[in-house]
Design a protein around this motif. Structure first.
Motif, mmCIF file in Angstrom:
data_model
loop_
_atom_site.group_PDB
_atom_site.id
_atom_site.type_symbol
_atom_site.label_atom_id
_atom_site.label_comp_id
_atom_site.label_asym_id
_atom_site.label_seq_id
_atom_site.Cartn_x
_atom_site.Cartn_y
_atom_site.Cartn_z
ATOM 1 N N ASP A 112 4.405 1.599 2.200
ATOM 2 C CA ASP A 112 5.617 2.107 1.609
ATOM 3 C C ASP A 112 6.203 3.308 1.889
ATOM 4 O O ASP A 112 7.491 3.590 2.306
ATOM 5 C CB ASP A 112 5.456 2.008 0.007
ATOM 6 C CG ASP A 112 5.334 0.400 -0.701
ATOM 7 O OD1 ASP A 112 5.216 -0.250 0.332
ATOM 8 O OD2 ASP A 112 4.940 0.472 -1.986
ATOM 9 N N THR A 117 0.714 -1.151 -0.082
ATOM 10 C CA THR A 117 -0.076 -0.014 -0.143
ATOM 11 C C THR A 117 0.756 1.407 0.172
ATOM 12 O O THR A 117 1.933 1.385 0.532
ATOM 13 C CB THR A 117 -0.975 0.111 1.304
ATOM 14 O OG1 THR A 117 -0.095 -0.095 2.493
ATOM 15 C CG2 THR A 117 -1.807 -1.064 1.318
ATOM 16 N N ARG A 118 0.344 2.434 -0.405
ATOM 17 C CA ARG A 118 1.119 3.640 -0.514
ATOM 18 C C ARG A 118 1.605 3.947 0.770
ATOM 19 O O ARG A 118 2.681 4.401 0.928
ATOM 20 C CB ARG A 118 0.292 4.774 -1.391
ATOM 21 C CG ARG A 118 0.369 4.378 -2.880
ATOM 22 C CD ARG A 118 -0.188 5.725 -3.685
ATOM 23 N NE ARG A 118 -1.583 6.075 -2.868
ATOM 24 C CZ ARG A 118 -2.817 5.587 -3.467
ATOM 25 N NH1 ARG A 118 -2.618 4.790 -4.650
ATOM 26 N NH2 ARG A 118 -3.875 5.926 -3.216
ATOM 27 N N GLN A 119 0.855 4.169 1.961
ATOM 28 C CA GLN A 119 1.058 4.531 3.095
ATOM 29 C C GLN A 119 2.143 3.887 3.725
ATOM 30 O O GLN A 119 3.050 4.335 4.556
ATOM 31 C CB GLN A 119 -0.093 5.235 3.728
ATOM 32 C CG GLN A 119 -1.055 3.780 4.212
ATOM 33 C CD GLN A 119 -2.221 4.078 5.277
ATOM 34 O OE1 GLN A 119 -2.407 5.256 5.701
ATOM 35 N NE2 GLN A 119 -3.097 2.968 5.404
#
Length: 381
Positions: free
Chosen positions: A288, A284-286
């Protein structure tokens, strides 16, 4: 504290060697499974534990997986020279428990069962069955800290040993919750994907990652100070909480960074001593973003980075258990079981199985509700 024995049930199959060979294959354990959508023939990519285990232990796959992972770990530890001390504790890291059995309790049995069968639903029952089989009289309890539960169980085990509450600890973490009803909500909140092959969609620290594929596992460790041939040492760790949101990571990453700093301090380790970063790496972006910042701010981008979630799936409460097992087996076999790259990536991300050069590994794990955890592992001197 050292890891004296390992037992694993994963979506690759039953046994730690099955997990190890699966990791080295570079192919995900996830498969297309039917029945995961509004229509009966809807398919989804999930990494579920296959049928197996000892039916005399439990009619529930959850109970059998938990028990078999411990049996394998104990047998493995004994073959490596472990002899149980006078007090053996048991820690079981869980989140949702036996979700399939609970679902059937209500939807099939309408809440009515024989009392003997109802008792199997309780989180204390798998632990009680285990302690009865082996005659373990030390402390026993369940640990739950969302998807960081396995790391938290390892930290708790070390506290027990340090305080003299147990001579040895059996630490097992089980999560078999990759069901259609559970997957639906993780997809809706934007964390999980179910409509693409894992390596096409779950790409931690790589371009165009969309999230994680849901997975299942039960992983057990025998933890002791006395064993002839340990896999690895657990030097210490730490836990913090963002106190920010039930799902999202706090944007400043203050508590995440503090968790890494505390973990290193408790373990008596300097950042420059860390050779590998076994990340939570959910894709997930957050997540990472938080772990990339930790790699930069705490470690000056020195350690080699990897995450095995594209292969095993995100095993929720058992995630860190599978990932610690991968690190320990990596030390044993001289290989870091990294995932092959499929897109532009963070410059420190390893590309496929890589020779293990020894040195310390930091294993991070992050869970909903702001749960952060870090443990420090390494070869035994």
């Amino acid at each position: 504290m050292t890891i004296a024995g390992i037992g694993v049930v994963s979506a690759y199959g039953w046994g730690r060697e099955t997990l190890w060979h699966g990791l080295l294959s570079g192919k995900s354990a996830a498969r297309l499974h039917p029945g995961y959508g509004p229509a009966r023939d809807d398919y989804a990519w999930v990494a579920v534990v296959p049928e197996g285990g000892d039916l005399t232990v439990s009619p529930s796959l959850y109970g059998r997986a938990m028990h078999e992972s411990v049996r394998e770990a104990i047998q493995d530890a004994r073959e490596r020279g472990w002899r149980p001390g006078g007090t053996v504790g048991v820690l079981h890291a869980i989140v949702l428990g036996d979700v399939r059995n609970w679902r059937d309790f209500y939807t099939v049995d309408q809440g009515h069962r024989r009392s003997r069968d109802y008792l199997r639903l309780l989180p204390s029952t798998p632990v009680a069955v285990l302690t009865h089989e082996y005659g373990f009289h030390g402390p026993s309890m369940n640990v739950s800290a969302a998807c960081s539960s396995a790391n938290v169980a390892l930290i708790t085990a070390r506290l027990w040993l340090d305080q003299g509450l147990a001579d040895d600890v059996i630490c097992v973490t089980t999560d078999l919750s990759a069901t259609p009803d559970m997957l639906e909500h993780f997809v809706r909140v934007g964390a999980a994907i179910d409509d693409a092959e894992p390596l096409d969609a779950c790409r931690p620290f790589q371009q165009d990652s969309r999230g994680f594929v849901m997975g299942e596992a039960s992983t057990a460790f025998v933890l002791s100070r006395e064993v002839e041939r340990p896999y690895a040492a657990v030097f210490g760790g730490a836990m913090t909480n963002d106190a920010y949101h039930v799902v999202s990571v706090e944007p400043s990453h203050e508590q995440v960074l503090d968790c890494f700093e505390r973990g290193l301090r408790v373990a008596g380790v300097r950042p420059e001593q860390v050779r590998y970063f076994n990340a939570h790496g959910s894709g997930t972006r957050q997540c990472d973003a938080a772990e990339s910042e930790a790699l930069k701010q705490i470690f000056d981008d020195r350690p080699s980075l990897y995450s095995i979630k594209p292969l095993t799936g995100h095993c929720m409460g058992a995630a860190a258990g599978v990932e610690v097992a991968a690190t320990a087996l990596g030390y044993e076999n001289g290989i870091v079981p990294a995932v092959p790259l499929v897109a532009p990536a963070h410059p420190r991300l390893l590309d496929g199985p890589t020779e293990c050069e020894g040195g310390l590994t930091v294993k991070s794990s992050m869970g909903m509700g702001g749960n952060n955890s870090v443990v420090v592992l390494g070869p035994v001197a």
